[in-house]
Design an enzyme around this catalytic site. Structure first.
Site, mmCIF file in Angstrom:
data_model
loop_
_atom_site.group_PDB
_atom_site.id
_atom_site.type_symbol
_atom_site.label_atom_id
_atom_site.label_comp_id
_atom_site.label_asym_id
_atom_site.label_seq_id
_atom_site.Cartn_x
_atom_site.Cartn_y
_atom_site.Cartn_z
ATOM 1 N N SER A 29 0.857 -1.183 0.000
ATOM 2 C CA SER A 29 0.000 0.000 0.000
ATOM 3 C C SER A 29 0.896 1.237 0.000
ATOM 4 C CB SER A 29 -0.917 -0.025 1.229
ATOM 5 O OG SER A 29 -1.862 1.028 1.148
ATOM 6 N N ASN A 30 0.347 2.394 0.435
ATOM 7 C CA ASN A 30 1.179 3.607 0.493
ATOM 8 C C ASN A 30 0.721 4.457 1.667
ATOM 9 O OD1 ASN A 30 -0.897 5.605 -0.477
ATOM 10 N ND2 ASN A 30 -0.895 4.208 -2.223
ATOM 11 N N HIS A 31 1.382 5.613 1.814
ATOM 12 C CA HIS A 31 1.210 6.383 3.049
ATOM 13 C C HIS A 31 0.023 7.336 3.041
ATOM 14 C CE1 HIS A 31 4.935 4.938 4.713
ATOM 15 N NE2 HIS A 31 5.601 5.285 3.643
ATOM 16 N N SER A 32 -0.812 7.299 2.026
ATOM 17 C CA SER A 32 -1.929 8.248 1.991
ATOM 18 C C SER A 32 -2.857 8.045 3.192
ATOM 19 C CB SER A 32 -2.727 8.055 0.699
ATOM 20 O OG SER A 32 -3.909 8.835 0.738
ATOM 21 N N ALA A 96 -4.443 7.965 -3.721
ATOM 22 C CA ALA A 96 -3.114 7.448 -4.095
ATOM 23 C C ALA A 96 -3.317 6.012 -4.534
ATOM 24 C CB ALA A 96 -2.168 7.528 -2.905
#
Ligand code: PMT
Length: 223
Positions: A29-32, A96
């Site tokens: 995943s990502n940091h959004s 994101a």
């Protein structure tokens, strides 16, 4: 009561990360955090728009008075977005979305083995490009999260995905991008204009993004 200048508009907003599963336990995943997109959705609602928020996994409460559709993967986000395009007059893609996902998802938890765990990733659908292909007279606003060549990369997205405006933010800049309550961005338009937005709260930036989208909408309706 905020000025109801967006009454009659139907605004589709995406926010947060997508989560691409590796196995029942692990994911990429990502940091959004979703803050930027949720701020845009709340501001649009306050100003009288009908708002649908398609959100990846976040820790934020569903905003009052807004239909919030929760999704996990980019593929799920794509389906939720494309099912709602026809009813929308403005689309703002702050999510994101993961560009890649694991090529195969293991049904069982992958057991630790001596050597490395090699993950092969494959491309996810590019939702914004697909939206650009069916844009019609809708206002389509994309984002660009970059760490270098901000304007050049954002300009490529603006042209390549048939956007009306792109919000370009350098996620490496202190006070900008993921998780923080503030952002710093440049707004790029089809006519080549670049508008600098200095460090400000995400609610404040959301208001400006909506002001510009409303202006583009009026221009579009005048033909
Ligand atoms: O959520 P916060 O913590 O508040 O952080 C805000 C933010 C940094 C996430 C936000 O300001 C932001 O930059 N969102 C876009 C992040 C992103 O995915 O940028 P990108 O340059 O990778 O994607 C460009 C655009 O294409 C985005 O509008 C994205 O929604 C869209 N996209 C990307 C990939 C994909 N497969 N489909 C898409 O639609």
């Amino acid at each position: 009561l905020a000025r109801q200048d967006l009454a009659g508009e139907r605004i589709l907003v995406t926010a947060g990360p997508t989560l691409e599963e590796i196995d029942p336990v692990r994911f990429v995943s990502n940091h959004s955090s979703g803050k930027m997109g949720y701020a845009i959705a709340r501001a649009a609602r306050r100003r009288g728009a009908e708002v649908v928020l398609v959100a990846g996994p976040t820790c934020l409460d569903d905003p009052w008075g807004i239909e919030t559709v929760h999704v996990c993967s980019a593929a799920e986000m794509r389906d939720a977005v494309m099912a709602r395009v026809a009813a929308s007059t403005v689309i703002v893609k702050a999510a994101a979305v993961a560009d890649y996902r694991p090529k195969s998802r293991s049904a069982g938890k992958i057991k630790k083995s001596a050597d490395a765990l090699v993950l092969e990733l494959e491309k996810n659908p590019d939702i914004l490009s697909e939206l650009g292909g069916v844009k019609g007279d809708r206002v389509l606003v994309g984002f660009a999260a970059e760490t270098c060549e901000l304007v050049e990369n954002a300009r490529k997205k603006l042209a390549g995905k048939n956007l009306d405006m792109v919000v370009a933010n350098d996620i490496g800049q202190p006070g900008a991008g993921f998780h923080v309550d503030t952002n710093i961005a440049k707004l790029l338009y089809r006519d080549g204009r670049v508008e600098e937005l200095s460090l400000m709260g995400k609610d404040e930036m959301a208001a400006i993004i909506l002001d510009r989208a409303a202006e583009l909408r009026k221009l579009g309706m005048r033909g």
